[in-house]
Design a protein around this motif. Structure first.
Motif, PDB file in Angstrom:
ATOM      1  N   ASP A 156      99.003  38.267 -39.569  1.00 56.02           N
ATOM      2  CA  ASP A 156     100.280  37.750 -40.050  1.00 56.02           C
ATOM      3  C   ASP A 156     101.135  37.440 -38.825  1.00 56.02           C
ATOM      4  N   ASP A 181     104.089  36.821 -37.875  1.00 55.43           N
ATOM      5  CA  ASP A 181     105.485  36.890 -38.311  1.00 55.43           C
ATOM      6  C   ASP A 181     106.470  36.476 -37.210  1.00 55.43           C
ATOM      7  N   HIS A 231     102.729  32.045 -45.488  1.00 61.48           N
ATOM      8  CA  HIS A 231     103.356  33.382 -45.445  1.00 61.48           C
ATOM      9  C   HIS A 231     104.883  33.255 -45.519  1.00 61.48           C
ATOM     10  N   HIS A 247     109.649  34.252 -43.704  1.00 61.21           N
ATOM     11  CA  HIS A 247     109.264  35.607 -44.106  1.00 61.21           C
ATOM     12  C   HIS A 247     110.295  36.202 -45.074  1.00 61.21           C
ATOM     13  N   HIS A 270      99.120  42.208 -36.928  1.00 62.45           N
ATOM     14  CA  HIS A 270     100.217  41.360 -36.479  1.00 62.45           C
ATOM     15  C   HIS A 270     100.067  41.117 -34.980  1.00 62.45           C
TER      16      HIS A 270
HETATM   17 ZN   LIG Z   1     104.390  39.336 -42.634  1.00 59.90          ZN
END
Ligand SMILES: [Zn+2]
Length: 292
Positions: free
Chosen positions: A23, A25, A98, A102, A236
């Protein structure tokens, strides 16, 4: 079939499946919780480490093992780090949705959630020329209407729910119901729980030893392999892209690839296999008459 070890119909020669998912992010998950965090230079740098330093290191690890992974990229991350996202695509990995920045989807009405989904789709298309087939809700937070919104947009799978050990077909209830594959996740297979620590933002206050995480994840991998299940690691790049943690993923991939009949691949490929063999579709029913 779900919940019964050994009952999932993997293809001939495959005993179980494993996917490494990342992910990406970056700053988005901090900004959406507190827009004021943009003023925190060190926090922003901690997050940008993911696409700038972590992603290239992780791509090297994946290349070494010749494994295709899934990268869930918020639209805002794609706009801020187009080169990182294009490098992911150029290496043959899957880019999936995603959120845009976020967003917390918790409690969102259908219209607002649809807006965020569309904004994320546009960003991935514009930056990387990608129309994703997979979705992961930010913070794994799904609403009862989310599956319908995803199916309407052509997504073929979601990976945000925590209610099984193998993929399954789900359908949303109500008018316009549609089907998609769910590939479940698990908090014990998430690096956030092990490594996320940033004063004044997030984390338990403890950064676990990467070797302890390797031990946990290895046991999950061998057990799921023995059961004929599906191992989905969520990592991550701003955490697992750091040196010793990336080394642990390297070792984990060594283990996964050594397990007889373990199919190490992307979620899109697992979903494509699962679609015709899963069934019947499961409808998630919201509890009624809640006694509180
Ligand atoms: Zn995330």
């Amino acid at each position: 079939m779900s919940g019964t070890p050994g009952s999932f119909p993997w293809q001939r020669g495959v005993r179980a499946a494993a996917a490494l998912t990342f992910d990406v992010d970056a700053e988005s998950c901090a900004l959406v919780q507190d827009p004021g965090s943009v003023e925190r230079m060190s926090l922003m740098g901690h997050q940008s480490y993911g696409p700038r330093v972590g992603v290239p290191r992780l791509l090297n690890v994946l290349r070494r093992h010749d494994v295709r992974a899934t990268f869930f990229v918020p639209g805002y991350t794609a706009e801020c780090y187009p080169d990182a996202v294009r490098a992911i695509v150029d290496d043959g990995h899957e880019v999936a949705h995603h959120g845009y920045v976020h967003e917390s989807m918790r409690g969102l009405d259908e219209g607002k959630e649809a807006e965020y989904l569309d904004r994320g789709l546009k960003a991935l298309e514009r930056v990387a020329g990608v129309r994703p087939t997979g979705y992961r809700a930010p913070w794994w937070e799904m609403n009862w209407h989310t599956p319908k919104l995803l199916a309407e947009r052509g997504f073929t799978y979601d990976s945000s729910l925590l209610d099984d050990d193998v993929p399954y077909l789900m359908t949303s209830s109500g008018p316009g119901s549609t089907e998609l594959i769910e590939i479940p996740v698990d908090w014990s297979l998430d690096d956030w729980e092990q490594f996320a620590f940033y004063p004044g933002w997030t984390g338990s206050g403890v950064i676990e030893s990467p070797l302890k995480a390797l031990e946990m994840w290895s046991l999950e991998a061998t057990t799921r392999h023995a059961e004929g299940g599906c191992f989905v690691l969520t990592a991550h790049p701003f955490l697992s892209g750091r040196p010793a943690k990336a080394n642990v993923l390297d070792r984990l991939l060594e283990l996964l690839r050594s397990l007889d009949g373990m199919w190490v691949t992307s979620l899109a490929e697992i979903a494509a296999h699962a679609r015709p063999v899963c069934g019947p579709a499961r409808t998630h029913e919201r509890l009624t008459d809640v006694p509180v």
